[in-house]
Design a protein around this motif. Structure first.
Motif, PDB file in Angstrom:
ATOM      1  N   SER A  30      59.625 -34.597 -85.015  1.00 55.95           N
ATOM      2  CA  SER A  30      58.714 -34.981 -85.912  1.00 55.95           C
ATOM      3  C   SER A  30      59.704 -34.156 -87.316  1.00 55.95           C
ATOM      4  N   LEU A  31      60.018 -34.880 -88.194  1.00 51.76           N
ATOM      5  CA  LEU A  31      59.811 -34.181 -89.435  1.00 51.76           C
ATOM      6  C   LEU A  31      59.260 -34.960 -90.458  1.00 51.76           C
ATOM      7  N   ASP A  32      58.596 -33.876 -91.199  1.00 54.17           N
ATOM      8  CA  ASP A  32      58.299 -34.728 -92.518  1.00 54.17           C
ATOM      9  C   ASP A  32      59.280 -33.867 -93.788  1.00 54.17           C
ATOM     10  N   VAL A  33      59.210 -35.204 -94.598  1.00 48.79           N
ATOM     11  CA  VAL A  33      59.223 -34.493 -95.754  1.00 48.79           C
ATOM     12  C   VAL A  33      59.506 -35.027 -97.408  1.00 48.79           C
ATOM     13  N   ALA A  34      58.462 -34.138 -97.957  1.00 46.75           N
ATOM     14  CA  ALA A  34      57.912 -33.987 -99.251  1.00 46.75           C
ATOM     15  C   ALA A  34      58.923 -33.971-100.098  1.00 46.75           C
ATOM     16  N   HIS A  35      59.231 -35.548-100.818  1.00 47.69           N
ATOM     17  CA  HIS A  35      59.842 -35.703-101.709  1.00 47.69           C
ATOM     18  C   HIS A  35      59.240 -35.784-103.259  1.00 47.69           C
ATOM     19  N   ARG A  36      60.394 -33.788-103.854  1.00 47.14           N
ATOM     20  CA  ARG A  36      59.083 -33.372-104.993  1.00 47.14           C
ATOM     21  C   ARG A  36      60.452 -34.577-106.173  1.00 47.14           C
ATOM     22  N   PRO A  37      59.635 -34.904-107.609  1.00 47.45           N
ATOM     23  CA  PRO A  37      61.370 -35.505-108.444  1.00 47.45           C
ATOM     24  C   PRO A  37      61.301 -34.143-108.944  1.00 47.45           C
ATOM     25  N   GLY A  38      62.043 -33.468-109.400  1.00 50.84           N
ATOM     26  CA  GLY A  38      62.421 -32.764-110.100  1.00 50.84           C
ATOM     27  C   GLY A  38      63.627 -31.072-108.696  1.00 50.84           C
ATOM     28  N   MET A  39      62.891 -31.584-107.332  1.00 53.29           N
ATOM     29  CA  MET A  39      62.847 -30.277-107.059  1.00 53.29           C
ATOM     30  C   MET A  39      63.101 -30.600-106.053  1.00 53.29           C
ATOM     31  N   SER A  40      63.746 -29.534-105.002  1.00 52.81           N
ATOM     32  CA  SER A  40      64.222 -29.072-103.148  1.00 52.81           C
ATOM     33  C   SER A  40      63.518 -30.209-102.812  1.00 52.81           C
ATOM     34  N   ASP A  41      63.535 -31.516-101.480  1.00 52.99           N
ATOM     35  CA  ASP A  41      62.349 -31.863-100.752  1.00 52.99           C
ATOM     36  C   ASP A  41      62.075 -30.279-100.075  1.00 52.99           C
ATOM     37  N   VAL A  42      60.469 -30.384 -99.457  1.00 49.58           N
ATOM     38  CA  VAL A  42      60.158 -30.216 -98.557  1.00 49.58           C
ATOM     39  C   VAL A  42      60.147 -30.119 -96.939  1.00 49.58           C
ATOM     40  N   ARG A  43      61.229 -29.991 -96.248  1.00 47.85           N
ATOM     41  CA  ARG A  43      60.953 -30.498 -95.177  1.00 47.85           C
ATOM     42  C   ARG A  43      60.057 -29.658 -93.899  1.00 47.85           C
ATOM     43  N   THR A  44      59.693 -30.541 -93.090  1.00 50.94           N
ATOM     44  CA  THR A  44      59.033 -29.759 -91.665  1.00 50.94           C
ATOM     45  C   THR A  44      59.032 -30.274 -90.617  1.00 50.94           C
ATOM     46  N   PRO A  45      60.141 -29.865 -89.761  1.00 58.19           N
ATOM     47  CA  PRO A  45      60.906 -29.786 -89.089  1.00 58.19           C
ATOM     48  C   PRO A  45      59.593 -29.885 -87.924  1.00 58.19           C
ATOM     49  N   ARG A  46      59.301 -30.306 -86.685  1.00 56.63           N
ATOM     50  CA  ARG A  46      58.652 -30.065 -85.336  1.00 56.63           C
ATOM     51  C   ARG A  46      59.215 -30.443 -84.658  1.00 56.63           C
ATOM     52  N   THR A  47      59.410 -29.569 -83.418  1.00 55.29           N
ATOM     53  CA  THR A  47      59.595 -29.374 -81.848  1.00 55.29           C
ATOM     54  C   THR A  47      58.657 -29.975 -81.242  1.00 55.29           C
ATOM     55  N   GLY A  48      59.230 -30.446 -80.164  1.00 61.20           N
ATOM     56  CA  GLY A  48      58.727 -30.819 -78.372  1.00 61.20           C
ATOM     57  C   GLY A  48      57.795 -28.866 -78.056  1.00 61.20           C
ATOM     58  N   ALA A  49      57.954 -28.060 -78.309  1.00 62.98           N
ATOM     59  CA  ALA A  49      57.417 -27.405 -78.172  1.00 62.98           C
ATOM     60  C   ALA A  49      56.532 -26.885 -78.394  1.00 62.98           C
ATOM     61  N   ASP A  50      56.042 -26.978 -80.074  1.00 60.07           N
ATOM     62  CA  ASP A  50      55.736 -26.839 -81.653  1.00 60.07           C
ATOM     63  C   ASP A  50      54.923 -27.838 -81.054  1.00 60.07           C
ATOM     64  N   LEU A  51      54.788 -29.086 -81.090  1.00 63.23           N
ATOM     65  CA  LEU A  51      53.670 -29.411 -80.033  1.00 63.23           C
ATOM     66  C   LEU A  51      52.986 -29.219 -78.880  1.00 63.23           C
ATOM     67  N   GLU A  52      54.486 -29.203 -77.512  1.00 61.50           N
ATOM     68  CA  GLU A  52      53.540 -28.618 -76.605  1.00 61.50           C
ATOM     69  C   GLU A  52      54.033 -27.342 -75.992  1.00 61.50           C
ATOM     70  N   PRO A  53      53.215 -26.765 -76.510  1.00 59.96           N
ATOM     71  CA  PRO A  53      54.191 -24.976 -76.302  1.00 59.96           C
ATOM     72  C   PRO A  53      54.265 -24.303 -74.441  1.00 59.96           C
ATOM     73  N   TRP A  54      53.543 -25.110 -73.709  1.00 61.20           N
ATOM     74  CA  TRP A  54      53.837 -24.752 -72.343  1.00 61.20           C
ATOM     75  C   TRP A  54      55.005 -25.269 -72.368  1.00 61.20           C
ATOM     76  N   MET A  55      55.515 -27.120 -72.421  1.00 59.94           N
ATOM     77  CA  MET A  55      56.504 -27.122 -71.576  1.00 59.94           C
ATOM     78  C   MET A  55      57.760 -26.530 -71.730  1.00 59.94           C
ATOM     79  N   ILE A  56      58.049 -25.112 -72.149  1.00 62.15           N
ATOM     80  CA  ILE A  56      58.949 -24.635 -72.083  1.00 62.15           C
ATOM     81  C   ILE A  56      58.565 -23.777 -71.505  1.00 62.15           C
ATOM     82  N   GLY A  57      57.468 -23.025 -71.224  1.00 61.01           N
ATOM     83  CA  GLY A  57      57.644 -22.289 -69.965  1.00 61.01           C
ATOM     84  C   GLY A  57      57.103 -22.734 -68.693  1.00 61.01           C
ATOM     85  N   LEU A  58      57.100 -24.084 -68.859  1.00 61.91           N
ATOM     86  CA  LEU A  58      57.435 -24.766 -67.036  1.00 61.91           C
ATOM     87  C   LEU A  58      58.894 -24.807 -67.523  1.00 61.91           C
ATOM     88  N   ALA A  59      59.556 -25.268 -67.941  1.00 64.40           N
ATOM     89  CA  ALA A  59      61.165 -25.303 -67.905  1.00 64.40           C
ATOM     90  C   ALA A  59      61.243 -23.034 -67.229  1.00 64.40           C
TER      91      ALA A  59
END
Length: 194
Positions: A30-59
C-alpha cells in the motif's frame, strides 16, 4: 517417486516457499501519497510485514523447520512437517488478512502481486510440510558419522592386567616390567625402569 527425491524436493520447496513469503511480505502493498502544492509529496509505504508482522516470523519458522528436517528422523521429523504445514497456512492467512479491505492507494500492481506471492510461498511451505508429515519417517537419516557413538566397554582377557597400559613393557636390558609395579614405583617417586 523414490524417498530421496521426495526428501530433496521437500527441502527445496520449504526453502523456496519461506524465501518467497519473506520477500513478498517486505515489499510495498500500500502506498499513500499526500500531494502538497509547492512542496514534495509525502509518501507513506506499507509492507505486508507492517500490516501482518507475524508473517515474517512464520517465514523464519519455515526456514528453521527446513533445517530441522535435515537433523531429525522418525516421528520427530513428521512433527516438524506438521509445524511447517501450520506455518504455511499461517502465511496464507496473513496474506489474505493483510490484503482484504486494504486501501492500496498508489501502490499499483504491487498491491496485488506481493500478497499473492506471499500466499503462494505459504502454499509451497504447507505442501512441503504436508509431504514431510506423511513421508518423513521414510526419508534417509543424517549420516551416522555425525552421531556420537557410546564407548565400547573393554573387558580384559584372563590373566592380563586391567587398564589402558600394555601388559608388559621392556626396559633397556629387555626384561619385562609389570605395569602395575611400574605405576606403584612412580607413585613412590622411584624410577620404574631402573
Amino acid at each position: 517417486m523414490n524417498h530421496r527425491r521426495s526428501y530433496l524436493l521437500t527441502l527445496i520447496a520449504c526453502l523456496a516457499g519461506a524465501g518467497i513469503a519473506a520477500y513478498g511480505a517486505t515489499r510495498t502493498w500500500s502506498l499513500d501519497v499526500a500531494h502538497r502544492p509547492g512542496m514534495s509529496d509525502v509518501r507513506t509505504p506499507r509492507t505486508g510485514a507492517d500490516l501482518e508482522p507475524w508473517m515474517i516470523g512464520l517465514a523464519l519458522v519455515a526456514l528453521a523447520g527446513t533445517g530441522a528436517l535435515l537433523a531429525t528422523h522418525g516421528w520427530v521429523r513428521r512433527a516438524v512437517g506438521v509445524l511447517l504445514t501450520l506455518a504455511g497456512l499461517g502465511v496464507i492467512a496473513g496474506a489474505l488478512a493483510g490484503r482484504l479491505g486494504l486501501d492500496v492507494g498508489e501502490a499499483g500492481s504491487g498491491a496485488t502481486f506481493w500478497p499473492i506471492a506471499c500466499a503462494v510461498g505459504g502454499a509451497i511451505i504447507a505442501a512441503g510440510g504436508l509431504t514431510a508429515a506423511r513421508q518423513g519417517h521414510l526419508w534417509p537419516r543424517m549420516s551416522a558419522r555425525y552421531e556420537r557413538k557410546p564407548a565400547q566397554p573393554h573387558s580384559p582377557e584372563p590373566g592380563s592386567t586391567p587398564g589402558p597400559l600394555a601388559p608388559a613393557a621392556l626396559t633397556s636390558d629387555e626384561t619385562p616390567v609389570d605395569p602395575r609395579t611400574a605405576w606403584d614405583a612412580l607413585d613412590r617417586g622411584d624410577d620404574p625402569t631402573s
